[in-house]
Motif scaffolding. Structure first.
Motif, short mmCIF file in Angstrom:
data_model
loop_
_atom_site.label_atom_id
_atom_site.label_comp_id
_atom_site.label_asym_id
_atom_site.label_seq_id
_atom_site.Cartn_x
_atom_site.Cartn_y
_atom_site.Cartn_z
N GLY A 136 0.82 -1.20 0.00
CA GLY A 136 0.00 0.00 0.00
C GLY A 136 0.85 1.26 0.00
O GLY A 136 1.79 1.37 0.78
N ILE A 137 0.54 2.16 -0.91
CA ILE A 137 1.11 3.52 -0.84
C ILE A 137 0.07 4.34 -0.10
O ILE A 137 -1.00 4.63 -0.64
N VAL A 138 0.38 4.70 1.14
CA VAL A 138 -0.65 5.19 2.05
C VAL A 138 -0.37 6.62 2.50
O VAL A 138 0.74 6.95 2.93
N PHE A 139 -1.41 7.46 2.39
CA PHE A 139 -1.44 8.79 3.00
C PHE A 139 -2.53 8.74 4.07
O PHE A 139 -3.61 8.18 3.84
N SER A 140 -2.25 9.30 5.23
CA SER A 140 -3.29 9.32 6.26
C SER A 140 -3.31 10.68 6.94
O SER A 140 -2.34 11.44 6.88
N SER A 141 -4.43 10.97 7.58
CA SER A 141 -4.58 12.26 8.24
C SER A 141 -4.99 12.07 9.70
O SER A 141 -5.56 11.05 10.08
N VAL A 142 -4.71 13.09 10.49
CA VAL A 142 -4.93 13.04 11.93
C VAL A 142 -6.38 13.31 12.29
O VAL A 142 -6.97 12.62 13.14
N GLY A 143 -6.98 14.32 11.70
CA GLY A 143 -8.33 14.74 12.07
C GLY A 143 -9.34 13.63 11.96
O GLY A 143 -9.23 12.75 11.10
N ALA A 144 -10.33 13.65 12.83
CA ALA A 144 -11.34 12.58 12.86
C ALA A 144 -12.70 13.16 13.18
O ALA A 144 -12.82 14.12 13.95
N SER A 145 -13.72 12.55 12.61
CA SER A 145 -15.09 12.93 12.98
C SER A 145 -15.39 12.39 14.38
O SER A 145 -14.64 11.58 14.93
N THR A 146 -16.47 12.82 14.97
CA THR A 146 -16.81 12.45 16.34
C THR A 146 -16.78 10.94 16.53
O THR A 146 -17.22 10.19 15.67
N TYR A 147 -16.22 10.53 17.65
CA TYR A 147 -16.10 9.12 18.07
C TYR A 147 -15.08 8.33 17.24
O TYR A 147 -14.96 7.12 17.41
N GLY A 148 -14.32 9.02 16.39
CA GLY A 148 -13.23 8.35 15.69
C GLY A 148 -11.98 8.41 16.55
O GLY A 148 -12.04 8.37 17.78
N ALA A 149 -10.81 8.51 15.91
CA ALA A 149 -9.55 8.59 16.65
C ALA A 149 -9.32 10.02 17.10
O ALA A 149 -8.40 10.72 16.65
N THR A 150 -10.17 10.47 18.01
CA THR A 150 -10.18 11.88 18.41
C THR A 150 -9.34 12.16 19.64
O THR A 150 -9.21 13.33 20.04
N LEU A 151 -8.78 11.15 20.25
CA LEU A 151 -7.95 11.38 21.43
C LEU A 151 -6.60 11.94 20.98
O LEU A 151 -5.86 11.28 20.26
N PRO A 152 -6.26 13.17 21.36
CA PRO A 152 -5.03 13.79 20.86
C PRO A 152 -3.76 13.01 21.19
O PRO A 152 -2.78 13.07 20.46
N GLU A 153 -3.79 12.26 22.30
CA GLU A 153 -2.63 11.47 22.68
C GLU A 153 -2.53 10.15 21.93
O GLU A 153 -1.51 9.47 22.00
N LEU A 154 -3.61 9.77 21.23
CA LEU A 154 -3.62 8.50 20.50
C LEU A 154 -4.39 8.70 19.19
O LEU A 154 -5.48 8.19 19.00
N THR A 155 -3.79 9.49 18.30
CA THR A 155 -4.39 9.72 16.99
C THR A 155 -4.28 8.46 16.14
O THR A 155 -3.59 7.49 16.52
N TYR A 156 -4.91 8.47 14.96
CA TYR A 156 -4.78 7.28 14.11
C TYR A 156 -3.31 6.98 13.77
O TYR A 156 -2.87 5.83 13.89
#
Length: 344
Positions: A136-156
């Motif tokens: 996989g050639i993967v790009f990912s982002s930090v921001g998340a909709s509600t109830y996603g990976a929204t904990l700032p200390e444990l982002t995706y």
């Protein structure tokens, strides 16, 4: 005649209960992907519990994959039931199924764009790639909709890094962006943006900070196409996937092979479809899971290997066809008996 017709109907009903079930051809790979996904989910759960207890109401299965509703990196509104549905470890099997259905083969390279909105699905994709021997050639982002990976200390990306360090997955994102407004986190808490970028950069991630969305899109598309791409996978609503087009709300989830007529928007989904590359669009999760034979918002969570997704159903078609023909003939004769022709 009515009695005979009734017997035929009873026979058809009986046939519906004589279906045979057998494993799908990709059963073993799907099961292995789900087992790896369960291992990955447990690793994230352990890390989450070391940072913050789970909310028993929001996350009744205590997966640790359900984040707080609102934090300084929450971007948009999400649906809690959909987020919980994706924490099923059989998400790994679902991703194997979708990749194979889209025509991906072992040894292929796929392009991937992830947001933090569905961390469980992101993880399941990496586990599926491992079992299928897909790069996989993967790009990912930090921001998340509600109830996603929204904990700032444990982002995706933090979750991904954790799994990579533990050897559960052997691939990770090539580039990270903040997501959110302008893909720069302009709508997020500035202090959190700075600390998260510093943390991920220190961990070896390259951070994208394009001021111009067009340049951002061009860079991603060109980077993806440095290798032959057999499929593009979009998970969540990252801005670059649809280029801000309303297409995101108009497309069904699942496998896409062509754009709607008249679509003029410019995003990764549009570009890949225009060049003839199939797209797996993972939005509308409840519909995708339900149509694939996986339960909606299950409590407790199923074990790896549980779900209709793993089996194919075979019916006795010759017998069913015979009953159908007999039923049609009887109905025709019954109609003739009640509509005699007039003779003059």
């Amino acid at each position: 005649m009515l009695s005979l017709l009734a017997l035929v109907i009873v026979g058809c009903w009986f046939l519906s209960y004589t279906a045979s079930f057998s494993p799908v051809p990709e059963h073993d790979i799907m099961l292995a992907a789900s087992q790896r996904t369960a291992q990955a989910y447990e690793a994230v759960r352990t890390q989450r519990l070391s940072l913050l207890p789970v909310d028993a109401e929001d996350d009744p299965n205590a997966t640790g994959l359900i984040g707080p509703m609102f934090t300084g990196i929450t971007t948009t509104q999400g649906q809690l039931e959909a987020k919980r549905t994706t924490t099923n470890p059989n998400s790994g099997a679902l991703l194997v199924h979708l990749l194979l259905e889209a025509g991906v083969s072992p040894g292929d390279t796929i392009a991937v764009n992830l947001s933090g909105s569905f961390p469980a699905v992101n993880i399941a994709l990496f586990c599926a790639m491992e079992e299928l021997d897909v790069t996989g050639i993967v790009f990912s982002s930090v921001g998340a909709s509600t109830y996603g990976a929204t904990l700032p200390e444990l982002t995706y990306p933090d979750m991904e890094l954790l799994l990579w360090k533990q050897g559960i997955i052997t691939q990770r994102s090539a580039y990270i962006s903040m997501g959110g407004q302008h893909d720069l986190g302009s709508d997020m808490d500035p202090s959190l943006v700075s600390s998260i970028q510093a943390r991920l950069s220190h961990a070896g991630y390259s951070i994208l900070t394009f001021e111009d969305l067009g340049e951002n899109l061009d860079f991603r598309f060109q980077y993806y196409n440095t290798a032959p791409i057999s499929c593009f996978v979009n998970i969540g609503g990252n801005l670059l996937s649809f280029g801000g087009s309303s297409l995101m709300t108009r497309l069904d989830g699942g496998i896409l092979t062509q754009l709607p007529a008249g679509e003029t928007g410019d995003g990764l989904v549009q570009r890949f479809l225009r060049q003839g590359t199939p797209v797996i669009n993972l939005l509308g999760m409840k519909d995708i899971y339900s149509s694939s034979g996986l339960p909606i918002d299950p409590v407790p969570l199923p074990l790896p290997g549980e779900g209709d997704l793993y089996e194919k159903v075979t019916y006795n078609r010759p017998a069913a066809a015979l009953f159908l023909v007999v039923a049609i003939v009887l109905l025709w004769k019954l109609w003739l008996a009640n509509h005699p022709r007039n003779h003059y």
